[in-house]
Design a protein around this motif. Structure first.
Motif, PDB file in Angstrom:
ATOM      1  N   ASN A 217       0.825  -1.213   0.000  1.00  0.00           N
ATOM      2  CA  ASN A 217       0.000   0.000   0.000  1.00  0.00           C
ATOM      3  C   ASN A 217       0.856   1.259   0.000  1.00  0.00           C
ATOM      4  O   ASN A 217       0.555   2.235  -0.700  1.00  0.00           O
ATOM      5  N   GLU A 218       1.914   1.238   0.826  1.00  0.00           N
ATOM      6  CA  GLU A 218       2.782   2.407   0.919  1.00  0.00           C
ATOM      7  C   GLU A 218       3.501   2.685  -0.401  1.00  0.00           C
ATOM      8  O   GLU A 218       3.534   3.820  -0.890  1.00  0.00           O
ATOM      9  N   LYS A 221       1.105   3.956  -3.033  1.00  0.00           N
ATOM     10  CA  LYS A 221       0.757   5.362  -2.805  1.00  0.00           C
ATOM     11  C   LYS A 221       1.862   6.283  -3.322  1.00  0.00           C
ATOM     12  O   LYS A 221       1.585   7.292  -3.991  1.00  0.00           O
TER      13      LYS A 221
END
Length: 316
Positions: A217-218, A221
């Motif tokens: 997810n990081e 992003k």
């Protein structure tokens, strides 16, 4: 010619010295394999298999190498012990060439005025920050402007170390306060790169692997935010692996390739280990090009990986 082709591969003696521990270990084991033998037979091949596996080449890759040598023996009917080293080198180089994947042509992108964005990933302790500094130096020596982005905001030392490297190499760096949003740092870095017509952007990211979902997810992003400034970014996702960790490097490669679209590898700390065979196994098993290898602590000891040079240095 891709931009990495502009880099000096370094002197052969630097590579030889950097692989000295692995080479010494491999050659000692090979000597025991061929002692008292006149030709390559099943016993020699069984022992050679053990040598390669114990040198961290990996089981799958070792099996492929042994199968290739078996085919050579079958075709030629007889291969003398004195030929084994040459046959081994040829088959490993051939295997790695077959698995080669073309790099993106950075020069073509630079001609269009698009910043070439490298997002660097890898766990803490693999030499990530040092590799970024050495890589920035190589690009600068190749005549390209470079900017660094300190997006590993979860570890104060990471930012501080990157600042030191930026000053040492003489390139600008974008950073924010400890605990800042990494995507925000990446965004600001690309904005500055575009405004200042900088050629190459290198973004550091946090070296955590405790949770694959959070990591994914990081990184996603960060990538999505960068695309708002440079739609093509990041053109390269460079995974840094510590060669001295042997089989653990395989596991890290597995986790990061599942978490994000890694398309280039750098394997570090090969000078301090006898586990240099890991380069062969990782290059083969993950079908991702090993782009750089670290063979020393000096700023010029990050080398562009050349399959033939590497294998010849290791087994010659």
């Amino acid at each position: 010619m891709a931009l990495f082709g502009l880099f000096s591969k370094g002197k052969k003696e630097i590579l030889d010295k950097g692989l000295e521990k692995t080479k010494e270990s491999v050659l000692k084991k090979l000597t025991r394999v061929i002692l008292g033998k006149s030709k390559v037979d099943d016993e020699v091949l069984d022992n050679l298999e053990e040598v390669l596996i114990s040198s961290d080449v990996g089981v799958e890759t070792t099996v492929r190498i042994i199968e290739r040598i078996e085919n050579r023996v079958a075709q030629n009917k007889y291969i003398g012990i004195e030929e084994l080293n040459q046959v081994l080198r040829e088959e490993i180089v051939s295997l790695l060439k077959e698995n080669n994947i073309d790099y993106l042509n950075e020069n073509e992108l630079l001609k269009k005025g698009i910043p070439y964005v490298i997002m660097v990933v890898g766990v803490n302790g693999v030499g990530k920050t040092t590799t970024i500094g050495k890589l920035a130096n190589k690009f600068k020596e190749a005549g390209k402007s470079v900017i660094l982005g300190a997006a590993d905001t979860f570890r104060a030392a990471a930012v501080d170390q990157l600042v030191i490297w930026a000053e040492r190499v003489g390139v600008p760096i974008v950073k924010q306060a400890m605990g800042a949003d990494p995507a925000s740092v990446a965004y600001d870095t690309l904005c500055k790169a575009k405004a200042d017509n900088i050629d190459v952007v290198i973004i550091d990211t946090a070296g955590r692997l405790h949770n694959k979902i959070n990591l994914m997810n990081e990184l996603t992003k960060i990538k999505n935010v960068m695309k708002k400034i440079v739609p093509e970014a990041p053109q390269e996702i460079l995974l840094i692996l510590d060669g001295s960790t042997g089989q653990n490097a395989y596991e890290q490669a597995k986790q990061f390739t599942l978490a994000t679209e890694v398309n280039a590898l750098a394997i570090t700390k090969l000078d301090g280990t006898a586990k240099g065979g890991v380069v062969i196994g990782i290059s083969d098993q993950f079908k991702i090009p090993v782009k750089y290898i670290g063979v020393g602590e000096q700023i010029n000891d990050l080398q562009v990986f050349d399959r033939e040079d590497f294998v010849n240095s290791l087994f010659n």
